[in-house]
Each structure stands twice: as structure tokens, then as C-alpha cells.
Design a protein around this motif. Structure first.
Motif, PDB file in Angstrom:
ATOM      1  N   VAL A 185       0.853  -1.192   0.000  1.00  0.00           N
ATOM      2  CA  VAL A 185       0.000   0.000   0.000  1.00  0.00           C
ATOM      3  C   VAL A 185       0.887   1.240   0.000  1.00  0.00           C
ATOM      4  O   VAL A 185       1.656   1.465   0.938  1.00  0.00           O
ATOM      5  N   LEU A 186       0.742   2.037  -1.049  1.00  0.00           N
ATOM      6  CA  LEU A 186       1.607   3.201  -1.250  1.00  0.00           C
ATOM      7  C   LEU A 186       0.784   4.479  -1.322  1.00  0.00           C
ATOM      8  O   LEU A 186      -0.237   4.534  -2.007  1.00  0.00           O
ATOM      9  N   GLY A 187       1.241   5.512  -0.631  1.00  0.00           N
ATOM     10  CA  GLY A 187       0.603   6.819  -0.692  1.00  0.00           C
ATOM     11  C   GLY A 187       1.570   7.877  -1.178  1.00  0.00           C
ATOM     12  O   GLY A 187       2.776   7.781  -0.954  1.00  0.00           O
ATOM     13  N   GLU A 188       1.046   8.884  -1.845  1.00  0.00           N
ATOM     14  CA  GLU A 188       1.857   9.995  -2.357  1.00  0.00           C
ATOM     15  C   GLU A 188       1.122  11.294  -2.083  1.00  0.00           C
ATOM     16  O   GLU A 188      -0.065  11.432  -2.416  1.00  0.00           O
ATOM     17  N   LEU A 189       1.823  12.257  -1.461  1.00  0.00           N
ATOM     18  CA  LEU A 189       1.268  13.592  -1.255  1.00  0.00           C
ATOM     19  C   LEU A 189       2.169  14.600  -1.955  1.00  0.00           C
ATOM     20  O   LEU A 189       3.369  14.660  -1.675  1.00  0.00           O
ATOM     21  N   TYR A 190       1.585  15.365  -2.874  1.00  0.00           N
ATOM     22  CA  TYR A 190       2.338  16.356  -3.631  1.00  0.00           C
ATOM     23  C   TYR A 190       1.771  17.742  -3.329  1.00  0.00           C
ATOM     24  O   TYR A 190       0.575  17.994  -3.523  1.00  0.00           O
ATOM     25  N   ILE A 191       2.640  18.630  -2.834  1.00  0.00           N
ATOM     26  CA  ILE A 191       2.228  20.002  -2.533  1.00  0.00           C
ATOM     27  C   ILE A 191       2.355  20.842  -3.798  1.00  0.00           C
ATOM     28  O   ILE A 191       3.449  21.022  -4.331  1.00  0.00           O
ATOM     29  N   PHE A 192       1.229  21.330  -4.271  1.00  0.00           N
ATOM     30  CA  PHE A 192       1.196  22.129  -5.495  1.00  0.00           C
ATOM     31  C   PHE A 192       0.818  23.562  -5.130  1.00  0.00           C
ATOM     32  O   PHE A 192      -0.251  23.820  -4.564  1.00  0.00           O
ATOM     33  N   MET A 193       1.694  24.501  -5.452  1.00  0.00           N
ATOM     34  CA  MET A 193       1.465  25.903  -5.119  1.00  0.00           C
ATOM     35  C   MET A 193       0.665  26.585  -6.217  1.00  0.00           C
ATOM     36  O   MET A 193       1.126  26.708  -7.361  1.00  0.00           O
ATOM     37  N   LEU A 194      -0.534  27.007  -5.878  1.00  0.00           N
ATOM     38  CA  LEU A 194      -1.385  27.692  -6.850  1.00  0.00           C
ATOM     39  C   LEU A 194      -0.824  29.059  -7.217  1.00  0.00           C
ATOM     40  O   LEU A 194      -1.122  29.602  -8.279  1.00  0.00           O
ATOM     41  N   ASN A 195      -0.032  29.622  -6.318  1.00  0.00           N
ATOM     42  CA  ASN A 195       0.770  30.811  -6.603  1.00  0.00           C
ATOM     43  C   ASN A 195       2.197  30.477  -6.200  1.00  0.00           C
ATOM     44  O   ASN A 195       2.464  30.254  -5.017  1.00  0.00           O
ATOM     45  N   GLU A 196       3.107  30.406  -7.174  1.00  0.00           N
ATOM     46  CA  GLU A 196       4.475  30.010  -6.844  1.00  0.00           C
ATOM     47  C   GLU A 196       5.381  31.231  -6.734  1.00  0.00           C
ATOM     48  O   GLU A 196       5.081  32.310  -7.247  1.00  0.00           O
ATOM     49  N   TYR A 197       6.501  31.043  -6.034  1.00  0.00           N
ATOM     50  CA  TYR A 197       7.447  32.132  -5.831  1.00  0.00           C
ATOM     51  C   TYR A 197       8.154  32.480  -7.136  1.00  0.00           C
ATOM     52  O   TYR A 197       8.633  31.602  -7.859  1.00  0.00           O
ATOM     53  N   ASN A 198       8.223  33.781  -7.431  1.00  0.00           N
ATOM     54  CA  ASN A 198       8.904  34.270  -8.625  1.00  0.00           C
ATOM     55  C   ASN A 198      10.418  34.208  -8.396  1.00  0.00           C
ATOM     56  O   ASN A 198      10.949  34.894  -7.516  1.00  0.00           O
ATOM     57  N   SER A 199      11.099  33.375  -9.151  1.00  0.00           N
ATOM     58  CA  SER A 199      12.526  33.116  -8.929  1.00  0.00           C
ATOM     59  C   SER A 199      13.380  34.371  -9.061  1.00  0.00           C
ATOM     60  O   SER A 199      14.335  34.571  -8.291  1.00  0.00           O
TER      61      SER A 199
END
Length: 304
Positions: A185-199
Motif C-alpha cells: 500500500v503506497l501513498g503519495e502527497l504532492y504540494i502544489f502551489m497555486l501561486n508560486e514564488y517568482n525566482s
């Protein structure tokens, strides 16, 4: 026979909610940016101090659902020193180690491993026609397949540019483990930034956000749905038993988590005509779903 848990220290980890973890995650990153710019941000990311807050939020919820803390690995993630964004030249180290599990093709350290208390270790030497031929596996087939794992990833900038690399890894990792252990049993959590930092702004020690294009958000939702939910243990080895695409807006004083399509539309992140859906991808019930799947496959195993 030696029981893995009997050999483990069973130390506690800090308790924290996901909302608080995300707020501290945001605060730590932005303090690093305004203090040391891009270099400090990169150092903080490499130290993994921020992402470990998310790990601890997941572990906290697992304990709330009845998992004994001593069975959650790594068990102790207290920092050896406080987060200090000015000291970015010296990455922070953490206690304890992640469990390195062997699949069919390669080994990989697992961010979070929940190890049943009633399954013994049976070390074995693998004989696959891969790079792992001859590899001495401490855990053995039975215990490896019985471990529930959750891995966590995030992307703070250049999300679109790094999509291919991210998705290839996301796709390959469950395949590697399921080829050896089909019931795992494998789980994956991915944090996706709806507003990302401008490099470019980060380099100037400024916190400025770029709003993610709706097409990119749709692409990520579709991509994670494609590798989500694996009810059958004989097919779809490339899928996780449960994925969580944690859509977060960091461009506000308190980060906001989005768990449904309608709210994303209302706040302007998706068009009203979108056909994507967040069904079974949200953080709500993420850990519970994994535990339910685990119990259905391993009814005799115990996490208490």
C-alpha cells in the motif's frame, strides 16, 4: 525471528496539524528569502526542515487514527537546532533515518513508513535480473510488502518547467515497488502551489508570487488522477493506492488548502468550463483511505 519494532527506539515526533505545518512552511521559506534571497531559500529546501513539517502533520493524523507512534518511521524529526534563515551556509541535520526499501529495480528511502508490529524480519538476498541482483535485503519479502509508505514532494517554483522530471519519478516509484510487492500500500502527497514564488524576485530578496496558469493546474490534476487509486493488486502497478494533490494558495497570510473543483473555480484558479475533478485527490480522508485499503489487504496485521 527478530521483530523490527523491538529493535526500534520508538521516539516521539512533534505533533502538528496540516494547517499549522503549511503556515510554518510558508513562514520559514519567506523568512529565508527576505534574509538571504535565493541562496537561503535553496539551503532551507535542501535542509528539508520545511518539508519535514508536512511529514509530521501526516504522522500526527496517523496517530490520531490509532497508529502507535513507535511504528511510524522515521520516528523522531526534532531539529538539532532551531530554524535560522541567516545560517543558510550550514544545512540542518535531523535525528533518525528513513527506511530504505528495495523494489524490483532499485532501492529508495521512504519519507514515512508504517511498520506492522506483528510481522517478523526475514532477511533475503534478491535475485532479480536488475541492478538489485545479489542485494542483501534486511527486511525480506513478507515485511516489505506489509509496510505502508507515504512519500511527500513539493515544487516551490518553475513548476511547469520541471513537470516531466517530476511526473516520470512519480510514475516510476510505485511501479518499482509493486513489481516486487503487488499488495504493498503506497501513498503519495504532492504540494502544489497555486501561486508560486517568482525566482527572479527571490534573488532580490523579495517575496513575489506568480499565479499558476489554469492549464497547468488542470494538467497536474489530470496527471495525478491517472496514477491514483489502485483497488486491484494484480494490475496497474504504476498507480498509488491513494494520491493527494495538496493544492495550496500561499499568497495569503494563512495558506488555504483547496480540495474541490468548485472552490478552485470560485477563486479563479480554474475556468468554469473545466472538466477536471478533485475526486479522491484531496487531503480529506487521505490517511484514512490508505489505512482502510491496508486493512482490507492485511486484515491480520496490526499497527497498535
Amino acid at each position: 525471528m527478530t521483530n523490527l519494532v523491538q529493535n526500534h527506539r520508538g521516539q516521539a515526533f512533534p505533533s502538528i496539524t496540516m494547517d499549522d505545518a503549511l503556515l510554518q512552511f510558508k513562514t520559514g521559506i519567506e523568512n529565508a528569502i527576505v534574509t538571504g534571497g535565493g541562496r537561503a531559500k535553496i539551503s532551507l529546501i535542501r535542509s528539508q526542515n520545511g518539508i519535514k513539517l508536512i511529514h509530521n502533520a501526516i504522522k500526527t493524523e496517523l496517530v490520531n487514527l490509532g497508529i502507535h507512534p513507535s511504528l511510524i518511521n522515521p520516528s523522531k524529526k526534532q531539529l538539532k537546532r532551531a530554524i535560522n534563515p541567516t545560517a543558510y551556509s550550514k544545512p540542518y541535520k535531523l535525528y533518525d533515518k528513513e527506511r530504505k526499501l528495495a523494489g524490483y529495480i532499485k532501492t529508495k528511502d521512504q519519507d514515512i513508513s508504517i511498520i506492522p508490529s506483528n510481522i517478523p524480519i526475514h532477511p533475503t538476498t534478491l535475485s532479480y535480473p536488475t541492478n538489485l541482483n545479489g542485494y542483501y535485503d534486511l527486511y525480506g519479502d513478507l515485511l516489505t510488502e506489509s509496510i505502508l509508505t507515504i512519500n511527500v514532494r513539493s515544487q516551490l517554483s518553475s513548476t511547469n518547467k520541471n513537470y516531466d522530471t517530476m511526473y516520470e519519478r512519480t510514475f516510476a516509484e510505485p511501479l518499482n515497488l509493486h513489481l516486487r510487492c503487488p499488495k504493498m500500500v503506497l501513498g503519495e502527497l504532492y504540494i502544489f502551489m497555486l501561486n508560486e514564488y517568482n525566482s527572479n524576485e527571490v534573488k532580490q530578496k523579495r517575496v513575489v508570487f506568480d499565479k499558476m496558469p489554469p492549464k497547468t493546474i488542470e494538467k497536474y490534476i489530470k496527471s495525478f488522477q491517472a496514477v491514483n487509486s489502485r483497488p486491484n493488486t494484480t494490475t496497474d502497478d504504476y498507480k498509488y493506492e491513494r494520491c493527494c494533490l495538496l493544492l495550496v494558495d500561499f499568497n495569503r497570510s494563512i495558506p488555504k488548502i483547496y480540495g474541490d473543483t468548485q472552490t478552485l473555480i470560485q477563486d479563479g484558479f480554474l475556468p468554469a468550463t473545466t472538466t477536471v475533478n478533485m475526486s479522491n485527490l484531496s487531503y480529506t480522508e487521505f490517511e484514512q483511505d490508505l489505512l482502510d485499503i491496508y486493512t482490507s489487504r492485511f486484515p491480520a496485521n496490526t499497527f497498535t
